[in-house]
Design a protein around this motif. Structure first.
Motif, PDB file in Angstrom:
ATOM      1  N   THR A   1      26.273 -42.212  71.827  1.00  0.00           N
ATOM      2  CA  THR A   1      26.992 -43.361  71.290  1.00  0.00           C
ATOM      3  C   THR A   1      28.179 -43.743  72.178  1.00  0.00           C
ATOM      4  O   THR A   1      28.559 -44.916  72.231  1.00  0.00           O
ATOM      5  N   GLU A   2      28.747 -42.769  72.883  1.00  0.00           N
ATOM      6  CA  GLU A   2      29.821 -43.085  73.827  1.00  0.00           C
ATOM      7  C   GLU A   2      29.315 -43.951  74.968  1.00  0.00           C
ATOM      8  O   GLU A   2      30.022 -44.826  75.470  1.00  0.00           O
ATOM      9  N   ILE A   3      28.078 -43.720  75.394  1.00  0.00           N
ATOM     10  CA  ILE A   3      27.497 -44.477  76.502  1.00  0.00           C
ATOM     11  C   ILE A   3      26.827 -45.757  76.020  1.00  0.00           C
ATOM     12  O   ILE A   3      26.976 -46.823  76.634  1.00  0.00           O
ATOM     13  N   LEU A   4      26.097 -45.663  74.921  1.00  0.00           N
ATOM     14  CA  LEU A   4      25.280 -46.779  74.452  1.00  0.00           C
ATOM     15  C   LEU A   4      25.977 -47.684  73.444  1.00  0.00           C
ATOM     16  O   LEU A   4      25.502 -48.778  73.157  1.00  0.00           O
ATOM     17  N   GLY A   5      27.091 -47.217  72.903  1.00  0.00           N
ATOM     18  CA  GLY A   5      27.833 -48.000  71.923  1.00  0.00           C
ATOM     19  C   GLY A   5      27.746 -47.392  70.536  1.00  0.00           C
ATOM     20  O   GLY A   5      26.750 -46.740  70.204  1.00  0.00           O
ATOM     21  N   PRO A   6      28.778 -47.601  69.717  1.00  0.00           N
ATOM     22  CA  PRO A   6      28.842 -46.966  68.394  1.00  0.00           C
ATOM     23  C   PRO A   6      27.771 -47.425  67.416  1.00  0.00           C
ATOM     24  O   PRO A   6      27.483 -46.735  66.446  1.00  0.00           O
ATOM     25  N   SER A   7      27.176 -48.591  67.672  1.00  0.00           N
ATOM     26  CA  SER A   7      26.150 -49.095  66.756  1.00  0.00           C
ATOM     27  C   SER A   7      24.742 -48.671  67.161  1.00  0.00           C
ATOM     28  O   SER A   7      23.763 -49.054  66.500  1.00  0.00           O
ATOM     29  N   SER A   8      24.618 -47.873  68.208  1.00  0.00           N
ATOM     30  CA  SER A   8      23.297 -47.478  68.690  1.00  0.00           C
ATOM     31  C   SER A   8      22.630 -46.500  67.713  1.00  0.00           C
ATOM     32  O   SER A   8      23.285 -45.679  67.074  1.00  0.00           O
ATOM     33  N   ALA A   9      21.319 -46.635  67.608  1.00  0.00           N
ATOM     34  CA  ALA A   9      20.518 -45.782  66.725  1.00  0.00           C
ATOM     35  C   ALA A   9      20.037 -44.588  67.537  1.00  0.00           C
ATOM     36  O   ALA A   9      19.273 -44.742  68.495  1.00  0.00           O
ATOM     37  N   VAL A  10      20.474 -43.383  67.137  1.00  0.00           N
ATOM     38  CA  VAL A  10      20.190 -42.181  67.930  1.00  0.00           C
ATOM     39  C   VAL A  10      19.579 -41.088  67.063  1.00  0.00           C
ATOM     40  O   VAL A  10      20.078 -40.786  65.973  1.00  0.00           O
ATOM     41  N   ILE A  11      18.526 -40.498  67.572  1.00  0.00           N
ATOM     42  CA  ILE A  11      17.875 -39.361  66.926  1.00  0.00           C
ATOM     43  C   ILE A  11      17.921 -38.186  67.890  1.00  0.00           C
ATOM     44  O   ILE A  11      17.581 -38.316  69.064  1.00  0.00           O
ATOM     45  N   ARG A  12      18.360 -37.056  67.392  1.00  0.00           N
ATOM     46  CA  ARG A  12      18.385 -35.835  68.197  1.00  0.00           C
ATOM     47  C   ARG A  12      17.309 -34.894  67.700  1.00  0.00           C
ATOM     48  O   ARG A  12      17.183 -34.667  66.490  1.00  0.00           O
ATOM     49  N   CYS A  13      16.524 -34.347  68.612  1.00  0.00           N
ATOM     50  CA  CYS A  13      15.439 -33.444  68.236  1.00  0.00           C
ATOM     51  C   CYS A  13      15.557 -32.144  69.007  1.00  0.00           C
ATOM     52  O   CYS A  13      15.759 -32.153  70.224  1.00  0.00           O
ATOM     53  N   MET A  14      15.420 -31.031  68.310  1.00  0.00           N
ATOM     54  CA  MET A  14      15.354 -29.718  68.948  1.00  0.00           C
ATOM     55  C   MET A  14      13.923 -29.217  68.827  1.00  0.00           C
ATOM     56  O   MET A  14      13.482 -28.814  67.751  1.00  0.00           O
ATOM     57  N   PRO A  15      13.147 -29.264  69.917  1.00  0.00           N
ATOM     58  CA  PRO A  15      11.805 -28.694  69.907  1.00  0.00           C
ATOM     59  C   PRO A  15      11.848 -27.241  70.378  1.00  0.00           C
ATOM     60  O   PRO A  15      12.914 -26.726  70.706  1.00  0.00           O
ATOM     61  N   ASN A  16      10.720 -26.589  70.407  1.00  0.00           N
ATOM     62  CA  ASN A  16      10.639 -25.293  71.084  1.00  0.00           C
ATOM     63  C   ASN A  16       9.369 -25.245  71.924  1.00  0.00           C
ATOM     64  O   ASN A  16       8.523 -26.146  71.849  1.00  0.00           O
ATOM     65  N   THR A  17       9.224 -24.235  72.733  1.00  0.00           N
ATOM     66  CA  THR A  17       8.161 -24.232  73.738  1.00  0.00           C
ATOM     67  C   THR A  17       6.737 -24.276  73.184  1.00  0.00           C
ATOM     68  O   THR A  17       5.862 -24.836  73.846  1.00  0.00           O
ATOM     69  N   PRO A  18       6.437 -23.744  71.978  1.00  0.00           N
ATOM     70  CA  PRO A  18       5.067 -23.899  71.480  1.00  0.00           C
ATOM     71  C   PRO A  18       4.653 -25.353  71.241  1.00  0.00           C
ATOM     72  O   PRO A  18       3.477 -25.619  70.990  1.00  0.00           O
ATOM     73  N   ALA A  19       5.605 -26.282  71.329  1.00  0.00           N
ATOM     74  CA  ALA A  19       5.255 -27.706  71.256  1.00  0.00           C
ATOM     75  C   ALA A  19       4.278 -28.077  72.366  1.00  0.00           C
ATOM     76  O   ALA A  19       3.501 -29.030  72.237  1.00  0.00           O
ATOM     77  N   ALA A  20       4.295 -27.316  73.458  1.00  0.00           N
ATOM     78  CA  ALA A  20       3.404 -27.594  74.589  1.00  0.00           C
ATOM     79  C   ALA A  20       1.931 -27.441  74.212  1.00  0.00           C
ATOM     80  O   ALA A  20       1.057 -28.009  74.869  1.00  0.00           O
ATOM     81  N   ILE A  21       1.636 -26.691  73.132  1.00  0.00           N
ATOM     82  CA  ILE A  21       0.250 -26.543  72.674  1.00  0.00           C
ATOM     83  C   ILE A  21       0.089 -27.092  71.261  1.00  0.00           C
ATOM     84  O   ILE A  21      -0.844 -26.736  70.544  1.00  0.00           O
ATOM     85  N   GLY A  22       1.022 -27.963  70.856  1.00  0.00           N
ATOM     86  CA  GLY A  22       0.916 -28.609  69.554  1.00  0.00           C
ATOM     87  C   GLY A  22       1.296 -27.740  68.376  1.00  0.00           C
ATOM     88  O   GLY A  22       0.987 -28.069  67.235  1.00  0.00           O
ATOM     89  N   LYS A  23       1.996 -26.614  68.643  1.00  0.00           N
ATOM     90  CA  LYS A  23       2.370 -25.694  67.569  1.00  0.00           C
ATOM     91  C   LYS A  23       3.882 -25.436  67.573  1.00  0.00           C
ATOM     92  O   LYS A  23       4.341 -24.351  67.232  1.00  0.00           O
ATOM     93  N   GLY A  24       4.629 -26.454  67.939  1.00  0.00           N
ATOM     94  CA  GLY A  24       6.072 -26.309  68.018  1.00  0.00           C
ATOM     95  C   GLY A  24       6.766 -26.483  66.681  1.00  0.00           C
ATOM     96  O   GLY A  24       6.146 -26.798  65.658  1.00  0.00           O
ATOM     97  N   MET A  25       8.084 -26.260  66.698  1.00  0.00           N
ATOM     98  CA  MET A  25       8.953 -26.557  65.564  1.00  0.00           C
ATOM     99  C   MET A  25       9.925 -27.622  66.037  1.00  0.00           C
ATOM    100  O   MET A  25      10.704 -27.390  66.962  1.00  0.00           O
ATOM    101  N   MET A  26       9.834 -28.787  65.442  1.00  0.00           N
ATOM    102  CA  MET A  26      10.634 -29.936  65.849  1.00  0.00           C
ATOM    103  C   MET A  26      11.649 -30.237  64.745  1.00  0.00           C
ATOM    104  O   MET A  26      11.277 -30.635  63.645  1.00  0.00           O
ATOM    105  N   VAL A  27      12.919 -30.044  65.045  1.00  0.00           N
ATOM    106  CA  VAL A  27      13.981 -30.251  64.052  1.00  0.00           C
ATOM    107  C   VAL A  27      14.754 -31.511  64.428  1.00  0.00           C
ATOM    108  O   VAL A  27      15.186 -31.666  65.577  1.00  0.00           O
TER     109      VAL A  27
END
Length: 266
Positions: A102-128
């Motif tokens: 938001t500091e770079i894109l502006g305070p009104s920007s729509a931002v989603i943060r995702c924490m994946p893990n390495t099993p995502a590489a085979i479709g078995k990750g945990m995406m938070v």
């Protein structure tokens, strides 16, 4: 016409997500533009039928922009996307908070943060996922559907929880890999051939995890069901559970990872 997606960075994680999007039918190749300076990685992405470019200068629009680059280069890359004012931005970079965007894109920007893990590489990750208040519900649902092609998806309502998420699921696969190493080594010391010990350790961890997830039972109850009084499992668990030593050790490990995550985010 579907939503147009710009994937910024197509290394291992970016490419794994891209494959999931296309293979699942959530996106068709015409919906996706990949921005990747590395020629070999661009060529790999092109094999999936998507359009690839070296930088963002030639891109006219995008409904969703996904940053799959290392945290240390985010500050250099994100400014090129300031002109996409109506887009929703997704980051899968560890330790990079919403405020950075938001500091770079502006305070009104729509931002989603995702924490994946390495099993995502085979479709078995945990995406938070954490979304700021500017993200529209329909776009959030769309993003969650895309992420679900890489594994399980869950939401948190406070970004502060991301440090704990990092410590449990983000770093967690390494803990399990180390347990497999330890169980393999123990099997070898008990007399098993090395390859047999490794197979037994890997299959046992995988099978137990699948049973825990698919049975619907609490892990503690599953543990009790396999533990006969005065049997072999009980003998082993008496070592693991004596004075809660394993529980305390895991707790210390997660606390250390959370502390480091907080430090890296400052």
């Amino acid at each position: 016409m579907g939503k147009s997606v710009i994937l910024v960075g197509c290394g291992n994680m970016g490419y794994a997500m891209l494959k999931g999007w296309i293979a699942s039918g959530k996106l068709v190749p015409a919906d996706v533009n990949v921005v990747e300076p590395n020629e070999a990685l661009r060529a790999r992405a092109q094999e999936l039928g998507v359009t690839t470019v070296e930088d963002a200068s030639d891109l006219a629009s995008g409904d969703l922009i996904v940053f799959a680059v290392k945290p240390q280069v985010m500050g250099k890359i994100v400014p090129a996307y300031q002109r996409f004012e109506d887009a929703t931005f997704v980051s899968v970079a560890a330790g990079t908070g919403v405020a950075t965007f938001t500091e770079i894109l502006g305070p009104s920007s729509a931002v989603i943060r995702c924490m994946p893990n390495t099993p995502a590489a085979i479709g078995k990750g945990m995406m938070v996922v954490f979304a700021n208040g500017n993200v529209k519900p329909a776009m959030l649902d769309f993003v969650k559907a895309l992420l679900a092609t890489s594994g399980e998806v869950t939401m948190i309502d406070s970004e502060e929880l991301m440090d704990a998420v990092t410590a449990v699921s983000g770093s967690g696969p390494a803990y399990i890999f180390h347990f497999i190493e330890c169980l393999t080594s123990a099997g070898e010391k008990a007399g098993l051939p090395a390859e047999t010990a490794k197979l037994l350790a890997m299959q046992t961890v995988w099978g137990a995890a699948c049973l825990a997830k698919e049975s619907g039972e609490e892990p503690g109850l599953l543990r009790e069901q396999v533990t006969s009084p005065n049997g072999t499992t009980a003998a082993a668990l008496s070592v693991f559970m004596d004075q809660h030593e394993l529980e305390e050790l895991v707790g210390k490990a997660v606390a250390a990872a959370k502390k480091r995550s907080m430090e890296l985010g400052q």
